[in-house]
Design a protein around this motif. Structure first.
Motif, short mmCIF file in Angstrom:
data_model
loop_
_atom_site.label_atom_id
_atom_site.label_comp_id
_atom_site.label_asym_id
_atom_site.label_seq_id
_atom_site.Cartn_x
_atom_site.Cartn_y
_atom_site.Cartn_z
N TRP A 1 -37.47 -28.40 -39.05
CA TRP A 1 -37.69 -29.23 -37.87
C TRP A 1 -39.06 -28.93 -37.25
O TRP A 1 -39.75 -29.85 -36.80
CB TRP A 1 -36.59 -28.98 -36.82
CG TRP A 1 -35.19 -29.03 -37.34
CD1 TRP A 1 -34.18 -28.16 -37.04
CD2 TRP A 1 -34.61 -29.99 -38.23
NE1 TRP A 1 -33.03 -28.50 -37.69
CE2 TRP A 1 -33.26 -29.64 -38.43
CE3 TRP A 1 -35.10 -31.12 -38.88
CZ2 TRP A 1 -32.41 -30.35 -39.24
CZ3 TRP A 1 -34.25 -31.84 -39.71
CH2 TRP A 1 -32.93 -31.46 -39.87
N THR B 1 -42.43 -31.61 -36.73
CA THR B 1 -43.01 -31.92 -35.42
C THR B 1 -44.35 -31.24 -35.21
O THR B 1 -44.86 -31.22 -34.08
CB THR B 1 -42.05 -31.48 -34.29
OG1 THR B 1 -41.74 -30.09 -34.44
CG2 THR B 1 -40.77 -32.30 -34.32
N LEU C 1 -35.98 -28.09 -30.29
CA LEU C 1 -35.18 -28.25 -31.50
C LEU C 1 -34.24 -27.06 -31.70
O LEU C 1 -33.10 -27.24 -32.14
CB LEU C 1 -36.11 -28.41 -32.71
CG LEU C 1 -36.93 -29.71 -32.67
CD1 LEU C 1 -38.13 -29.61 -33.60
CD2 LEU C 1 -36.07 -30.90 -33.04
N CYS D 1 -36.60 -34.91 -33.43
CA CYS D 1 -37.95 -34.79 -33.99
C CYS D 1 -38.78 -36.03 -33.68
O CYS D 1 -39.96 -35.95 -33.30
CB CYS D 1 -37.90 -34.58 -35.50
SG CYS D 1 -37.37 -32.94 -36.02
N ASN E 1 -42.25 -36.19 -31.50
CA ASN E 1 -43.50 -36.72 -32.06
C ASN E 1 -44.06 -37.87 -31.23
O ASN E 1 -45.28 -38.01 -31.09
CB ASN E 1 -43.26 -37.18 -33.50
CG ASN E 1 -43.19 -36.01 -34.47
OD1 ASN E 1 -43.87 -35.01 -34.32
ND2 ASN E 1 -42.33 -36.13 -35.48
#
Length: 353
Positions: free
Chosen positions: A141, A145, A294, A337, A341
């Protein structure tokens, strides 16, 4: 920073996971005798630790543990805020919020569809799931990102160390308090030893030996990349085994699977939003904030499933609840994610912390 291009596996991660889940259920129905034999194989008599899953989890986690340079923890003092927020969400908010949501939904909101005994099991399973912060998959993860790999390493390492101390008492306290079930601490401690302590020691020992013999650059640039296919294969095979073992539960309690997913999804999105929001409020850089959110959202589902099976059996409602966590893990994390972003510009003017 340029957007990172995803590999073929990363781009279709949800598909591979979904196929393994379906394959596991089909195998469980097609060859129940074989699955029953595999499900009954234990590390030691009376341990309740499934041997095939244990081996696969070690194959998956040990390479990840080999990436953890615990000496880097001393550098966290230069930027402690991100780590403190991660720890606050993981250990103060997450398990207790999950216990609360599970108690409300399974005891009251879904009481018409779930018996009190089933509610006890589902509460226990979701608490076990929430009490184990993500370890292995966090690196995936973080990569997706553009997270800071060194800081992610520190976050994971510190969480692993804290998990050794807090996982057992938190699970014992919350499961006993929110349900009528009793947690046998010896079995829980055995699970922690098998799925945290052993991989941690093996990974750290192998890392030390390889670095001394071949050098850090060789290990990180040549050896660890060669282990990536093994790690991925172990992850996917773990999912196949888990869903094969739980095929009867999944097909026989499809409505319950949907109901169990509701509080899990609620607390996952709440915790990731809380961590991300606190990171923004305290002016933490994006490359630290994204992995922190995350870690706060995802779970060490390998340990959770193994612990639930060890404590309550492979066909228990608690095991089913942790498997539902696996079911929603990848698509949920990919959605988090995506949000990270798309909102990285929120952090463009932030000062490092």
């Amino acid at each position: 920073m340029a957007t990172k291009r995803l590999s073929f596996f990363e781009r279709y991660l949800t598909l591979w996971v979904a196929l393994c889940m379906v394959a596991g259920v089909l195998i469980g129905q097609a060859v129940p005798g074989v699955v029953s034999s595999l499900r009954g194989a234990e590390v030691g008599q009376g341990s309740h630790i499934n041997l095939p899953i244990a081996v696969l989890i070690w194959l998956m986690i040990v390479p990840m543990m080999m990436k953890v340079e615990f000496a880097s923890i001393r550098d966290v003092g230069k930027r402690p805020v991100g780590l403190l927020i991660t720890l606050f969400v993981n250990w103060v908010v997450k398990p207790f919020s999950m216990a609360f949501f599970a108690w409300v939904f399974f005891r009251y909101v879904f009481a018409a569809w779930i018996s009190p005994a089933e509610a006890d099991q589902y509460i226990a399973g979701t608490i076990i799931l929430a009490a184990a912060p993500c370890t292995a998959m966090v690196f995936v993860w973080s990569y997706l990102t553009d997270g800071d790999p060194a800081y992610t390493l520190v976050q994971v390492a510190v969480n692993d160390l804290i998990m050794l101390v807090l996982f057992v008492p938190i699970v014992g306290l919350l499961v006993s308090g929110a349900s009528s079930l009793t947690v046998p601490f010896d079995v829980l401690l055995y699970s922690v030893a098998m799925f945290i302590v052993i991989p941690l020691l093996v990974g750290a020992g192998l890392r030390l030996w390889l670095v001394r013999r071949y050098g850090l650059r060789w290990m990180e640039e040549q050896f660890l990349p060669r282990l990536a296919p093994l790690t991925i294969a172990a992850l996917l095979l773990t999912l196949v085994c888990i869903f094969a073992f739980q095929s009867q539960n999944i097909l026989g309690k499809t409505v319950h699977v949907v109901l169990i997913a509701v509080p899990i999804l609620l607390q996952v999105y709440m915790n990731s939003s809380l961590a991300y929001g606190l990171m923004h409020r305290w002016r933490v850089p994006y490359a630290i904030a994204a992995p922190g959110a995350l870690i706060g959202a995802s779970n060490f589902f390998e340990l959770a499933v193994a612990t639930a099976i060890a404590l309550f059996g492979p066909e228990s409602g608690a095991a089913l609840a942790t498997v539902v966590g696996v079911l929603v893990e990848v698509p949920v994390m990919l959605s988090v994610c995506s949000v990270c972003n798309k909102t990285r510009h929120w952090f463009n003017q932030e000062v490092g912390a």
